[in-house]
Write a protein that holds these residues in place. Structure first.
Motif, PDB file in Angstrom:
ATOM      1  N   GLN A 149     -88.279  -0.485  23.788  1.00  0.00           N
ATOM      2  CA  GLN A 149     -89.125  -0.683  24.960  1.00  0.00           C
ATOM      3  C   GLN A 149     -89.370  -2.161  25.233  1.00  0.00           C
ATOM      4  OE1 GLN A 149     -92.304   2.282  23.722  1.00  0.00           O
ATOM      5  NE2 GLN A 149     -92.258   2.662  25.925  1.00  0.00           N
ATOM      6  N   VAL A 150     -89.590  -2.921  24.172  1.00  0.00           N
ATOM      7  CA  VAL A 150     -89.800  -4.359  24.346  1.00  0.00           C
ATOM      8  C   VAL A 150     -88.543  -5.018  24.902  1.00  0.00           C
ATOM      9  CG1 VAL A 150     -90.177  -6.528  23.116  1.00  0.00           C
ATOM     10  CG2 VAL A 150     -91.599  -4.536  22.595  1.00  0.00           C
ATOM     11  N   ARG A 151     -87.380  -4.605  24.419  1.00  0.00           N
ATOM     12  CA  ARG A 151     -86.132  -5.175  24.927  1.00  0.00           C
ATOM     13  C   ARG A 151     -85.950  -4.858  26.406  1.00  0.00           C
ATOM     14  NH1 ARG A 151     -80.473  -3.850  22.040  1.00  0.00           N
ATOM     15  NH2 ARG A 151     -80.980  -1.753  22.775  1.00  0.00           N
ATOM     16  N   GLU A 152     -86.310  -3.634  26.818  1.00  0.00           N
ATOM     17  CA  GLU A 152     -86.200  -3.267  28.232  1.00  0.00           C
ATOM     18  C   GLU A 152     -87.123  -4.130  29.095  1.00  0.00           C
ATOM     19  OE1 GLU A 152     -87.021   0.867  28.372  1.00  0.00           O
ATOM     20  OE2 GLU A 152     -85.096   1.465  27.469  1.00  0.00           O
ATOM     21  N   TRP A 153     -88.321  -4.373  28.615  1.00  0.00           N
ATOM     22  CA  TRP A 153     -89.247  -5.233  29.362  1.00  0.00           C
ATOM     23  C   TRP A 153     -88.702  -6.649  29.466  1.00  0.00           C
ATOM     24  CZ3 TRP A 153     -95.214  -5.011  29.521  1.00  0.00           C
ATOM     25  CH2 TRP A 153     -95.623  -3.754  29.984  1.00  0.00           C
ATOM     26  N   LEU A 154     -88.126  -7.148  28.389  1.00  0.00           N
ATOM     27  CA  LEU A 154     -87.562  -8.496  28.405  1.00  0.00           C
ATOM     28  C   LEU A 154     -86.403  -8.584  29.394  1.00  0.00           C
ATOM     29  CD1 LEU A 154     -87.591  -9.348  24.588  1.00  0.00           C
ATOM     30  CD2 LEU A 154     -88.852 -10.571  26.364  1.00  0.00           C
ATOM     31  N   GLN A 155     -85.543  -7.610  29.371  1.00  0.00           N
ATOM     32  CA  GLN A 155     -84.394  -7.614  30.269  1.00  0.00           C
ATOM     33  C   GLN A 155     -84.804  -7.490  31.728  1.00  0.00           C
ATOM     34  OE1 GLN A 155     -82.106  -4.360  28.649  1.00  0.00           O
ATOM     35  NE2 GLN A 155     -81.045  -5.667  27.160  1.00  0.00           N
ATOM     36  N   ALA A 159     -91.973  -9.129  30.637  1.00  0.00           N
ATOM     37  CA  ALA A 159     -92.720  -9.603  29.464  1.00  0.00           C
ATOM     38  C   ALA A 159     -92.999 -11.095  29.575  1.00  0.00           C
ATOM     39  CB  ALA A 159     -91.940  -9.314  28.188  1.00  0.00           C
ATOM     40  N   ALA A 160     -94.276 -11.437  29.569  1.00  0.00           N
ATOM     41  CA  ALA A 160     -94.661 -12.848  29.566  1.00  0.00           C
ATOM     42  C   ALA A 160     -94.867 -13.379  28.161  1.00  0.00           C
ATOM     43  CB  ALA A 160     -95.948 -13.037  30.368  1.00  0.00           C
ATOM     44  N   LEU A 161     -95.039 -12.452  27.201  1.00  0.00           N
ATOM     45  CA  LEU A 161     -95.378 -12.844  25.841  1.00  0.00           C
ATOM     46  C   LEU A 161     -94.927 -11.751  24.878  1.00  0.00           C
ATOM     47  CD1 LEU A 161     -97.081 -14.671  23.841  1.00  0.00           C
ATOM     48  CD2 LEU A 161     -99.007 -13.168  24.387  1.00  0.00           C
ATOM     49  N   LEU A 162     -94.456 -12.164  23.711  1.00  0.00           N
ATOM     50  CA  LEU A 162     -94.166 -11.236  22.625  1.00  0.00           C
ATOM     51  C   LEU A 162     -95.208 -11.416  21.528  1.00  0.00           C
ATOM     52  CD1 LEU A 162     -90.279 -11.484  22.166  1.00  0.00           C
ATOM     53  CD2 LEU A 162     -91.591  -9.763  23.416  1.00  0.00           C
ATOM     54  N   SER A 171     -85.031 -12.252  11.508  1.00  0.00           N
ATOM     55  CA  SER A 171     -83.724 -12.090  12.134  1.00  0.00           C
ATOM     56  C   SER A 171     -83.786 -11.064  13.263  1.00  0.00           C
ATOM     57  CB  SER A 171     -82.684 -11.663  11.088  1.00  0.00           C
ATOM     58  OG  SER A 171     -83.051 -10.432  10.485  1.00  0.00           O
ATOM     59  N   GLU A 172     -84.556  -9.999  13.060  1.00  0.00           N
ATOM     60  CA  GLU A 172     -84.705  -8.995  14.113  1.00  0.00           C
ATOM     61  C   GLU A 172     -85.485  -9.563  15.283  1.00  0.00           C
ATOM     62  OE1 GLU A 172     -87.170  -5.055  14.070  1.00  0.00           O
ATOM     63  OE2 GLU A 172     -85.164  -4.612  13.278  1.00  0.00           O
ATOM     64  N   ARG A 173     -86.479 -10.388  14.972  1.00  0.00           N
ATOM     65  CA  ARG A 173     -87.251 -11.034  16.036  1.00  0.00           C
ATOM     66  C   ARG A 173     -86.343 -11.935  16.872  1.00  0.00           C
ATOM     67  NH1 ARG A 173     -91.984 -14.913  14.119  1.00  0.00           N
ATOM     68  NH2 ARG A 173     -92.540 -12.986  13.032  1.00  0.00           N
ATOM     69  N   ASP A 174     -85.499 -12.709  16.206  1.00  0.00           N
ATOM     70  CA  ASP A 174     -84.582 -13.596  16.931  1.00  0.00           C
ATOM     71  C   ASP A 174     -83.578 -12.791  17.763  1.00  0.00           C
ATOM     72  OD1 ASP A 174     -85.840 -15.761  15.819  1.00  0.00           O
ATOM     73  OD2 ASP A 174     -84.370 -16.031  14.212  1.00  0.00           O
ATOM     74  N   ARG A 175     -83.122 -11.681  17.215  1.00  0.00           N
ATOM     75  CA  ARG A 175     -82.165 -10.850  17.943  1.00  0.00           C
ATOM     76  C   ARG A 175     -82.806 -10.257  19.193  1.00  0.00           C
ATOM     77  NH1 ARG A 175     -80.427  -5.408  17.094  1.00  0.00           N
ATOM     78  NH2 ARG A 175     -81.755  -5.262  15.246  1.00  0.00           N
ATOM     79  N   LEU A 176     -84.092  -9.934  19.105  1.00  0.00           N
ATOM     80  CA  LEU A 176     -84.792  -9.354  20.245  1.00  0.00           C
ATOM     81  C   LEU A 176     -85.093 -10.413  21.298  1.00  0.00           C
ATOM     82  CD1 LEU A 176     -86.262  -6.934  21.552  1.00  0.00           C
ATOM     83  CD2 LEU A 176     -88.296  -7.603  20.248  1.00  0.00           C
ATOM     84  N   ALA A 177     -85.663 -11.524  20.864  1.00  0.00           N
ATOM     85  CA  ALA A 177     -86.078 -12.547  21.819  1.00  0.00           C
ATOM     86  C   ALA A 177     -84.905 -13.317  22.396  1.00  0.00           C
ATOM     87  CB  ALA A 177     -87.051 -13.511  21.146  1.00  0.00           C
ATOM     88  N   ALA A 230     -98.559 -24.834  11.954  1.00  0.00           N
ATOM     89  CA  ALA A 230     -97.801 -25.698  12.876  1.00  0.00           C
ATOM     90  C   ALA A 230     -97.935 -25.250  14.304  1.00  0.00           C
ATOM     91  CB  ALA A 230     -96.315 -25.703  12.468  1.00  0.00           C
ATOM     92  N   SER A 231     -97.993 -23.937  14.528  1.00  0.00           N
ATOM     93  CA  SER A 231     -98.060 -23.425  15.892  1.00  0.00           C
ATOM     94  C   SER A 231     -98.580 -22.006  15.873  1.00  0.00           C
ATOM     95  CB  SER A 231     -96.673 -23.453  16.543  1.00  0.00           C
ATOM     96  OG  SER A 231     -96.727 -22.870  17.837  1.00  0.00           O
ATOM     97  N   GLY A 232     -99.387 -21.660  16.881  1.00  0.00           N
ATOM     98  CA  GLY A 232     -99.887 -20.297  16.986  1.00  0.00           C
ATOM     99  C   GLY A 232     -99.043 -19.476  17.917  1.00  0.00           C
ATOM    100  N   ALA A 233     -98.419 -20.102  18.868  1.00  0.00           N
ATOM    101  CA  ALA A 233     -97.572 -19.394  19.821  1.00  0.00           C
ATOM    102  C   ALA A 233     -96.281 -20.181  19.957  1.00  0.00           C
ATOM    103  CB  ALA A 233     -98.253 -19.245  21.163  1.00  0.00           C
ATOM    104  N   GLY A 234     -95.211 -19.646  19.454  1.00  0.00           N
ATOM    105  CA  GLY A 234     -93.936 -20.360  19.512  1.00  0.00           C
ATOM    106  C   GLY A 234     -92.991 -19.675  20.474  1.00  0.00           C
ATOM    107  N   THR A 235     -91.760 -20.105  20.423  1.00  0.00           N
ATOM    108  CA  THR A 235     -90.726 -19.496  21.261  1.00  0.00           C
ATOM    109  C   THR A 235     -89.561 -19.106  20.387  1.00  0.00           C
ATOM    110  OG1 THR A 235     -89.829 -21.686  21.739  1.00  0.00           O
ATOM    111  CG2 THR A 235     -91.376 -20.755  23.320  1.00  0.00           C
TER     112      THR A 235
END
Length: 235
Positions: A149-155, A159-162, A171-177, A230-235
């Motif tokens: 569902q998250v991937r569909e929203w991204l596509q 989605a403004a934020l994960l 690795s799964e997070r990187d594959r999704l984002a 280092a960061s609370g919200a990254g990319t």
């Protein structure tokens, strides 16, 4: 008073703004605050002054504290508790300086009961606010969970934020984002995220654009700054 060139003193200008009915004048209010051991009255507007650095910053980048009935220091992370507030830049080093140099005592003009676990209380409180915002987004239909569902929203660009589980697979997070550059907040565990969605665990959550997404980034930033991350919200 400022002297003229011939040495004659000239009185300082006086604020002629009338007081509101039933309210004490500014000098009287300050005097009462000093007598009662309370901080100065808070200014109006979006900026606040840090009691340590004396810098004026947006409220969203600061932490507010008030005194409880027994003069104990209470973090007011939502900025809504009654009482005159003491504002601190949301930074780990500033908090440490405030505690070690008696900044809260000076601001309150008297002794303040400082919780020994103040920093932990702040971090726990900020995590709770992040969890509550995710729950609000879910109830408003502005959040989905689950990889597909998250991937569909991204596509679909919805989605403004994960919000990713802090103990999830990187690795799964990187594959999704991918390389979309979508901001990522990762401060809640899979179990904590799952509780929001009524399940044992949740790893991936997408948040729709809007105020809730903005608030999540803001709170994650405050948490990261206070905890020294280092960061609370990254990319």
């Amino acid at each position: 008073m400022q002297p003229l060139t011939d040495g004659t003193p000239v009185p300082e200008p006086i604020d002629q703004t009338p007081d509101q009915p039933g309210q004490a004048s500014a000098p009287e209010a300050d005097s009462r605050a000093a007598e009662e051991g309370q901080p100065d009255p808070e200014p109006k507007g979006p900026m606040r002054r840090c009691i340590v650095t004396r810098d004026s910053l947006p409220k969203e980048a600061m932490l507010r504290f008030v005194l409880g009935p027994g003069r104990e220091l209470v973090p007011d992370l939502g900025g809504r508790l009654p009482g005159r507030g003491m504002w601190l830049s949301a930074r780990a080093d500033v908090l440490e300086r405030a505690l070690s140099r008696g900044a809260f005592h000076r601001a309150a003009r008297g002794q303040v009961q400082l919780p020994p676990d103040l920093r932990a209380r702040i971090e726990t409180g900020l995590k709770g606010r992040i969890r509550d915002q995710v729950g609000l987004a879910r109830r408003a239909g502005q959040a989905v969970s689950g990889f597909q569902q998250v991937r569909e929203w991204l596509q679909a660009g919805r989605a403004a934020l994960l919000v990713e589980a802090s103990d999830g697979s990187l690795s799964e997070r990187d594959r999704l984002a991918g390389r979309r550059g979508t901001p990522i907040v990762a401060v809640l565990s899979a179990q904590e995220l799952g509780a929001v969605f009524g399940r044992d665990h949740a790893v991936h959550v997408a948040i729709a654009p809007g105020r809730i997404a903005d608030m999540l980034v803001q709170e994650a930033g405050r948490l990261a700054a206070v905890s020294g991350a280092a960061s609370g919200a990254g990319t």
